[in-house]
Each structure stands twice: as C-alpha cells, then as structure tokens.
Design an enzyme around this catalytic site. Structure first.
Site, mmCIF file in Angstrom:
data_model
loop_
_atom_site.group_PDB
_atom_site.id
_atom_site.type_symbol
_atom_site.label_atom_id
_atom_site.label_comp_id
_atom_site.label_asym_id
_atom_site.label_seq_id
_atom_site.Cartn_x
_atom_site.Cartn_y
_atom_site.Cartn_z
ATOM 1 N N SER A 135 0.955 -1.253 0.057
ATOM 2 C CA SER A 135 -0.272 -0.027 0.061
ATOM 3 C C SER A 135 0.799 1.187 -0.010
ATOM 4 O O SER A 135 2.088 1.198 0.515
ATOM 5 C CB SER A 135 -0.862 -0.047 1.297
ATOM 6 O OG SER A 135 -1.528 1.389 1.298
ATOM 7 N N TYR A 148 -1.434 -0.549 10.493
ATOM 8 C CA TYR A 148 -1.690 -1.270 8.832
ATOM 9 C C TYR A 148 -0.365 -0.495 8.148
ATOM 10 O O TYR A 148 0.405 -1.249 7.539
ATOM 11 C CB TYR A 148 -2.731 -0.556 8.327
ATOM 12 C CG TYR A 148 -3.169 -0.553 6.920
ATOM 13 C CD1 TYR A 148 -3.453 -1.810 6.553
ATOM 14 C CD2 TYR A 148 -2.827 0.414 5.882
ATOM 15 C CE1 TYR A 148 -3.721 -2.276 5.191
ATOM 16 C CE2 TYR A 148 -3.049 -0.150 4.724
ATOM 17 C CZ TYR A 148 -3.618 -1.339 4.362
ATOM 18 O OH TYR A 148 -3.640 -1.549 2.956
#
Length: 249
Positions: A135, A148
C-alpha cells in the site's frame, strides 16, 4: 497464454483484489491454488474456476502453508493479497494490542510464512516470482492507521530482502502498492453502510489527482505484468506504486 503450465498460489483469493487477480491468471492458463479464510468466498471461486485447488484457513498459521504446498507441489508464482485494516485500529495510543497483533499477523506474518514455504523449491529450481500486496501507506503513513502502515512497510522490506538474497538464484520479489481502490477490504466493508461506502468513494475522487479510485481489474492487469518474466524480468525488490498520483500530493 502467458502462464500456461505455471502453478500460481494466490493468498486472499476469495474477494476484492485477490479475486480479480485470480480471474486474470485463470484467463492466462495458470494452474491455480487459492487460499482464503472465508469459506463462502472460496466456494464461489471454486464454482467459477473448477480446476483450481482450494485451501480454506488462516494464512497466518503455518499448517495452512503446509497444506497448500501438499496441494500445489512446486510453486512458480506466489501472490499474497491477504490483508485487514480494522476500523478500531487508529493511532498508536488508540490501537489495542489485540488489533496490533492481528494486523501484523495477517498482513505481514502470513506473507513471511508463505514466502518461507515456497522459496526452498524455487531456489532449487532457480526460478520463481513473489508478488505481495502493499500500500502507499507503507511508504507514506496515512493518518490514524499506524498498525496498517507498519505492516505494509514490513511487507515492502520483506520483498526487498527476498529480492536481494535470492536474485542470483533466479527469484524475483516485488510489491504492488495501490492507493484508493474501488472498495475497502472485506473486514472493513462488513462494518460500513452503503452510505459510508458512498462517502468514501466521493472522498477518494476528491483526493486522488486523477479524480477516481483505482479499479481491481487494472491492478490485476499490473500484477500479471509484474509476474511475467518476459516483460518484467529485470524488475525486483521494488514497491510499484499505482495510486492515481496520490503520492505526489
């Protein structure tokens, strides 16, 4: 067909990006082994792709890796898309230890376990490709997603370490790093209303320089390109950003 005769293991194949990548490899003739902890989603994939081998279970547990390798035999390509991003995990003070451990386990530890599982045979055959889903949060932290972001930064370094250690053994490892995609991950989607999802989509369109969210289909096409030695054989150890220009903002 680009991947005819190739055994491709896809972790997190039941929905979202993993499902789109599964379809792409199926159309290109790959022999598929699909892993997900969502049995209903896997059952749907089994109906769509009748020749695929199915393994249901938690990717962060080593027995699932062992079971997968028993089914798959030597693996040519590993795709790891499993990931969670619970709404309850925010900044560091606001993230429980339980959420932290769960995110690291699913997003990073499972990637390590599957890589550790497939690499020995790849090293022996002097050929193999690993592609992890990262990501842009792993490169540029997003607000209130501490765990995350850390997990995805770890995935990027995992791929870089594999690429460095095993390049001379014919093995490549890269990370696909999307920005906003057309839907949130399955764990978040279950907890968001249609109104919440629509607001998210509108916000994404406003934030992304190209003015829209990324589509699973275009990410899947990029994933196949990165796994195709004929066109991407000189690319390894790289976080490949596909974010509509968000990293420029």
């Amino acid at each position: 067909m680009r991947f005819a005769g190739k055994t491709v293991v896809i972790v997190g194949a039941g929905s979202g990006l993993g499902a789109a990548i599964t379809e792409g490899f199926a159309l290109e003739g790959a022999r598929l082994v699909l892993i997900d902890r969502d049995k209903e989603a896997l059952d749907r994939q089994a109906i769509r792709f009748a020749s695929a081998r199915i393994v249901c279970g938690d990717a962060a547990e080593n027995p699932i890796v062992e079971q997968t390798l028993e089914v798959s035999g030597p693996v040519d390509i590993l795709i790891h898309t499993a990931g969670i991003d619970p709404l309850s995990a925010t900044d560091v003070p606001g993230t429980s230890l339980e959420d932290w451990q769960s995110i690291i386990s699913v997003n990073l530890t499972s990637a390590f376990l599957f890589a550790r599982g497939v690499l020995p045979a790849m090293i022996s055959r002097r050929s193999g490709c690993l592609l992890f889903t990262g990501s842009i949060a792993g490169l540029k932290p997003t607000p209130r997603e501490a765990a995350y972001a850390v997990s995805k930064a770890g995935v990027i370094q995992l791929a870089r370490a594999i690429a460095l250690d095993h390049a001379r053994q014919g093995i490549r490892a890269n990370v696909l790093c999307p920005g906003f995609l057309e839907s949130v991950m399955a764990d978040r989607k279950q907890r968001m209303s249609e109104s919440d999802l629509a607001k998210r989509s509108q916000a994404a369109a406003a934030m992304v320089p190209v003015g829209r969210e990324g589509q699973y289909g275009e990410m899947a096409a990029l994933a196949l390109t990165l796994c195709d030695d004929a066109v991407s054989g000189y690319i390894t150890g790289q976080p490949i950003v596909a974010d509509g220009g968000m990293m420029l903002a």
